[in-house]
Design a protein around this motif. Sequence first.
Motif, PDB file in Angstrom:
ATOM      1  N   UNK A  29      -8.847  14.053 -10.543  1.00 38.53           N
ATOM      2  CA  UNK A  29      -8.501  14.735  -9.296  1.00 38.53           C
ATOM      3  C   UNK A  29      -9.082  13.950  -8.127  1.00 38.53           C
ATOM      4  N   UNK A  30      -8.327  13.864  -7.031  1.00 36.23           N
ATOM      5  CA  UNK A  30      -8.825  13.181  -5.843  1.00 36.23           C
ATOM      6  C   UNK A  30      -7.684  12.791  -4.917  1.00 36.23           C
ATOM      7  N   UNK A  31      -8.050  12.378  -3.712  1.00 38.45           N
ATOM      8  CA  UNK A  31      -7.095  11.952  -2.697  1.00 38.45           C
ATOM      9  C   UNK A  31      -6.812  10.464  -2.879  1.00 38.45           C
ATOM     10  N   UNK A  32      -5.577  10.127  -3.186  1.00 39.98           N
ATOM     11  CA  UNK A  32      -5.235   8.735  -3.493  1.00 39.98           C
ATOM     12  C   UNK A  32      -5.441   7.817  -2.295  1.00 39.98           C
ATOM     13  N   UNK A  33      -5.436   8.362  -1.084  1.00 40.89           N
ATOM     14  CA  UNK A  33      -5.560   7.532   0.115  1.00 40.89           C
ATOM     15  C   UNK A  33      -6.998   7.323   0.562  1.00 40.89           C
ATOM     16  N   UNK A  34      -7.887   8.255   0.243  1.00 40.92           N
ATOM     17  CA  UNK A  34      -9.237   8.168   0.818  1.00 40.92           C
ATOM     18  C   UNK A  34     -10.375   8.152  -0.196  1.00 40.92           C
ATOM     19  N   UNK A  35     -10.100   8.495  -1.449  1.00 45.36           N
ATOM     20  CA  UNK A  35     -11.164   8.589  -2.452  1.00 45.36           C
ATOM     21  C   UNK A  35     -11.438   7.210  -3.045  1.00 45.36           C
ATOM     22  N   UNK A  36     -12.477   6.543  -2.563  1.00 49.29           N
ATOM     23  CA  UNK A  36     -12.791   5.180  -2.984  1.00 49.29           C
ATOM     24  C   UNK A  36     -13.156   5.111  -4.460  1.00 49.29           C
ATOM     25  N   UNK A  37     -13.879   6.124  -4.935  1.00 42.53           N
ATOM     26  CA  UNK A  37     -14.264   6.125  -6.354  1.00 42.53           C
ATOM     27  C   UNK A  37     -13.022   6.210  -7.233  1.00 42.53           C
ATOM     28  N   UNK A  38     -12.091   7.062  -6.848  1.00 42.98           N
ATOM     29  CA  UNK A  38     -10.851   7.196  -7.599  1.00 42.98           C
ATOM     30  C   UNK A  38     -10.056   5.895  -7.568  1.00 42.98           C
ATOM     31  N   UNK A  39      -9.978   5.283  -6.396  1.00 40.47           N
ATOM     32  CA  UNK A  39      -9.231   4.027  -6.261  1.00 40.47           C
ATOM     33  C   UNK A  39      -9.824   2.930  -7.134  1.00 40.47           C
ATOM     34  N   UNK A  40     -11.151   2.924  -7.243  1.00 38.93           N
ATOM     35  CA  UNK A  40     -11.811   1.932  -8.091  1.00 38.93           C
ATOM     36  C   UNK A  40     -11.480   2.169  -9.558  1.00 38.93           C
ATOM     37  N   UNK A  41     -11.402   3.442  -9.939  1.00 36.65           N
ATOM     38  CA  UNK A  41     -11.117   3.778 -11.328  1.00 36.65           C
ATOM     39  C   UNK A  41      -9.673   3.444 -11.712  1.00 36.65           C
ATOM     40  N   UNK A  42      -8.777   3.382 -10.739  1.00 39.20           N
ATOM     41  CA  UNK A  42      -7.397   3.012 -11.042  1.00 39.20           C
ATOM     42  C   UNK A  42      -7.338   1.693 -11.814  1.00 39.20           C
ATOM     43  N   UNK A  43      -8.173   0.720 -11.400  1.00 35.86           N
ATOM     44  CA  UNK A  43      -8.031  -0.612 -11.953  1.00 35.86           C
ATOM     45  C   UNK A  43      -6.787  -1.272 -11.394  1.00 35.86           C
ATOM     46  N   UNK A  44      -5.967  -1.854 -12.263  1.00 31.34           N
ATOM     47  CA  UNK A  44      -4.762  -2.528 -11.790  1.00 31.34           C
ATOM     48  C   UNK A  44      -3.886  -2.958 -12.952  1.00 31.34           C
ATOM     49  N   UNK A  45      -3.016  -3.927 -12.686  1.00 29.19           N
ATOM     50  CA  UNK A  45      -2.101  -4.472 -13.690  1.00 29.19           C
ATOM     51  C   UNK A  45      -1.168  -3.421 -14.288  1.00 29.19           C
ATOM     52  N   UNK A  46      -0.663  -2.538 -13.440  1.00 26.51           N
ATOM     53  CA  UNK A  46       0.289  -1.540 -13.903  1.00 26.51           C
ATOM     54  C   UNK A  46       1.703  -2.114 -13.928  1.00 26.51           C
ATOM     55  N   UNK A  47       2.452  -1.699 -14.935  1.00 27.27           N
ATOM     56  CA  UNK A  47       3.871  -2.063 -14.996  1.00 27.27           C
ATOM     57  C   UNK A  47       4.712  -1.120 -14.149  1.00 27.27           C
ATOM     58  N   UNK A  48       4.281   0.135 -14.087  1.00 25.97           N
ATOM     59  CA  UNK A  48       5.022   1.162 -13.357  1.00 25.97           C
ATOM     60  C   UNK A  48       4.033   2.029 -12.587  1.00 25.97           C
ATOM     61  N   UNK A  49       4.309   2.236 -11.301  1.00 25.34           N
ATOM     62  CA  UNK A  49       3.578   3.222 -10.508  1.00 25.34           C
ATOM     63  C   UNK A  49       4.599   4.224  -9.986  1.00 25.34           C
ATOM     64  N   UNK A  50       4.352   5.504 -10.239  1.00 20.34           N
ATOM     65  CA  UNK A  50       5.250   6.551  -9.777  1.00 20.34           C
ATOM     66  C   UNK A  50       4.488   7.474  -8.843  1.00 20.34           C
ATOM     67  N   UNK A  51       5.088   7.779  -7.701  1.00 21.06           N
ATOM     68  CA  UNK A  51       4.474   8.664  -6.710  1.00 21.06           C
ATOM     69  C   UNK A  51       5.508   9.703  -6.292  1.00 21.06           C
TER      70      UNK A  51
END
Length: 317
Positions: free
Chosen positions: A232-254
Motif C-alpha cells: 500500500x502507498x502513493x505511487x507518486x510520493x512514497x519513496x520507500x514504495x518506489x524503491x521497492x518497485x525495483x525495475x526491469x518490468x516487461x509490463x506496467x499497468x496503471x
Amino acid sequence: MKWLELHLDTQPAGIEPATELLSEYGIDSLMIDEEGDFKDFLENNHQYWDYVDDELMEQMHGKSRITFYLEDSAEGCNTLAQFRIGLSAFKKQHPEYAPLILSMENVEDADWENNWKQFYKPMEIGERLLVVPEWEQAQEDGRVKLVLNPGLTFGTGSHATTRLCLQALEQHIHGGEKVLDLGCGSGILSIAALLLGAKDAFACDIDDKCVGVAYENAALNGVGKEHYTVRAGDVLSDKRLQKEFGGDYDVIVANIVADVIIALAPQVGKLLKKGGIFLCSGIIDDRAEEVREKLVEAGWTIEETRSSEGWFSYLCR
C-alpha cells in the motif's frame, strides 16, 4: 414496506457531484449533513445552547454525508448494486472527493453481502479469460479462470476500464513476464497476468485494504507470495514504495485516473525493460485526448487505443 438507509460520506466539494451521480440512478430524495451547516446553526442560534461538548464537535468535524433510502426489495437491491458499480468508477475519476464510503443501516452485513452478490455473474473477457465471482460456478470451457472476491471496497472487474486492461493483457502476456500493477484494487489485473503466464507481479494501491484483499484473491487462484507482492502507498510520493518497485518490468499497468497517469508518464519508463509496455486506463472520454498528448510529450508511442462506455485505455512503448 421495509427500507434500506444508506450513507455516502465525501468531502464538502463532493456533495454536489455525488448527488448528481445518485440522480443518474433515479435516487433524488436525499438528506445532506455538513460540518459547515452545523457551525452555521451554532453561530446563528446562541439562544438555544450554551455549551457544545468536544465529542459532538469531533463527530461533526469534516463531515459531509448524503443519506438516502431504497426499498428493501429485489428492485432496490438491483439499484444499489448498479450504483455501487457507478460509485467505483466515480472514485477512480475523483480521488479528491475521498473517502466516498458507502455504508448501510437497518440491515446486517450478511444480508448486504447476499443482496449485492446476486447481480455479479461470470464474465468472458477476450479470447482467453473468464472472471468468476467466488460465490458463482462456471463451466470449464478451456478459458483461464480467474476467481475473484472484491469485498465491498473494490470493483468486481465488470467496469469498462478493468475490462479494457484485461483485454490488452490477454493479448500481450505470453509467458515469463514481470508485471507491475499500479492502483491494483482487488488485484484483478496482476493476478490475471500471473494466471495468463507472467512469472512475477508487484501490485500496489493507495488504499491499504488492497493488501489483504489482493492476497486473498491470489490465494483463491493458487498464486503464492513467492511470485506475488502487494503493498500500500502513493505511487507518486512514497519513496520507500518506489524503491521497492525495483525495475526491469516487461509490463506496467496503471488503471488509475487521468491526473495520475499524466504524472506517471515521464517517470514510469525507467522501470521498464527495453521494449516493455505501459498500459494505462481509467481515462474518461473528455480527458482522453489530453492524456494522449501528455503521453506523447513524455516520449511514449501509443500502439493501441481501446475504448468502451466512455472510457479509454492506451498501450504504449
